[in-house]
Design an enzyme around this catalytic site. Structure first.
Site: not given
Length: 354
Positions: A313, A261
């Site tokens: 993440h 992303h």
């Protein structure tokens, strides 16, 4: 008497002097008429022959032009098709990674606090990511190029000496040419950025912060991370019970580094900021361009931060993804336009008289 007789006898036998010129004039008139008629016939024949020759030349010229146009159109289609093929070749490994790729299987520590976060849905959903990375850049490029083309047409006032590009007997507008170049560069860079990210993801196989919640690992002896025997032990042999987890989630739990992303949104927004710096020349306010650039960068920044807060993440994954996207945007912005598809030498041009 003899004189009169001789005169009377000789007079009828003499041809008047004025008869010879009249006859000659008549003959000359007749001859000139015939000559004129013959000349008219010859001129008519010559004009017909000239017209036929002109028609033949026009027909040959049209045939040559048609052949050249067909050949040029074929070359254009080949070049555009080659560009599309290159994009597909660069993007095909991404599809293979998604469908068939197996990430590197690394071990873990049961007491690793960075792997014990709960699972959360993404704040920036996939459709939002596609909107940020595809719709916004293409829309902004299209709007800016149309405005630039309109302003240029007003300034030229119909006296533009720039080259015109023709395809299938249709004169392509300038904004379409520029959009093709800019969007093509963007798409190529986005594919390379994503491919770079996927290579790192599948090569490293870093576990996501929600690994234990999604995998629910079980060791070969039947113990789990809840058992004290596994504390402080590096575990490589395990299976995932994965209760409530899909097969895709079990695969994605190993693809933490770097953040996809972050790399995608940073590439899109940094490229867009550089594009506005180069192409947006509105003189109404110089701050408008900088405001738009700031907003675009903030969209990427928020997307990256949401990946940490959603426990998708680690912070280092987001940092690495952001750097990959930004570097790819800088490279394609300053490198590819030099060697990208040269319209002026490949596309046919219909030049306007200066």
């Amino acid at each position: 008497m003899s004189n009169e007789t001789s005169a009377s006898e000789t007079t009828p036998l003499r041809r008047p002097d004025n008869q010879t010129p009249d006859h000659n004039v008549a003959q000359s008139n007749q001859t000139s008429v015939n000559n004129d008629h013959s000349s008219n016939n010859n001129n008519y024949g010559d004009s017909v022959q000239v017209r036929l020759q002109e028609q033949d030349r026009n027909s040959d010229s049209e045939q040559q032009q048609r052949t050249a146009t067909m050949d040029t159109n074929k070359r254009i289609l080949c070049r555009v098709g080659l560009d599309v093929l290159i994009l597909l070749c660069a993007g095909f490994p991404i599809l293979l990674f998604f469908l068939l790729g197996e990430p590197y299987k690394r071990g873990f520590f049961c007491d690793d606090e960075s792997l014990k976060h709960p699972f959360h849905d993404s704040t920036v959903r996939n459709w939002m990511l596609y909107f940020i990375g595809a719709v916004i850049p293409v829309g902004v490029i299209l709007i800016v190029e149309v405005i630039i083309s309109q302003n240029k047409a007003k300034q030229d006032n119909g006296n533009s000496s720039s080259r015109r590009y023709v395809f299938m007997n249709y004169e392509l507008p300038d904004w379409m040419i520029e959009c093709y170049k800019k969007v093509g560069i963007y798409a190529f860079g986005a594919v390379l950025s994503q491919l770079t990210t996927d290579i790192a993801k599948y090569s490293i196989g870093r576990l996501r912060p929600h690994f234990i919640a999604v995998c629910q690992p079980q060791m070969p002896d039947g113990t789990t991370c809840a058992d004290a025997i596994n504390a402080g032990k590096y575990i490589q042999e395990f299976t995932c019970k994965g209760v409530g987890s899909s097969a895709r989630m079990l695969k994605e739990m190993r693809l933490s580094f770097p953040s996809g992303h972050s790399s995608f949104t940073f590439f899109a927004m940094v490229y867009l900021a550089l594009y506005l710096q180069a192409r947006m020349t509105w003189r109404g306010s110089k701050l408008l361009r900088h405001l738009l650039q700031f907003l675009f960068i903030m969209v990427a920044w928020y997307t990256a931060l949401s990946r940490v807060s959603d426990y998708k993440h680690h912070w280092s994954d987001v940092l690495a993804g952001s750097l990959i996207g930004s570097i790819c945007a800088l490279v394609v912005s300053y490198g590819l336009p030099i060697s990208w598809f040269n319209f002026q030498t490949v596309w046919p041009a219909k030049s306007k008289a200066k």
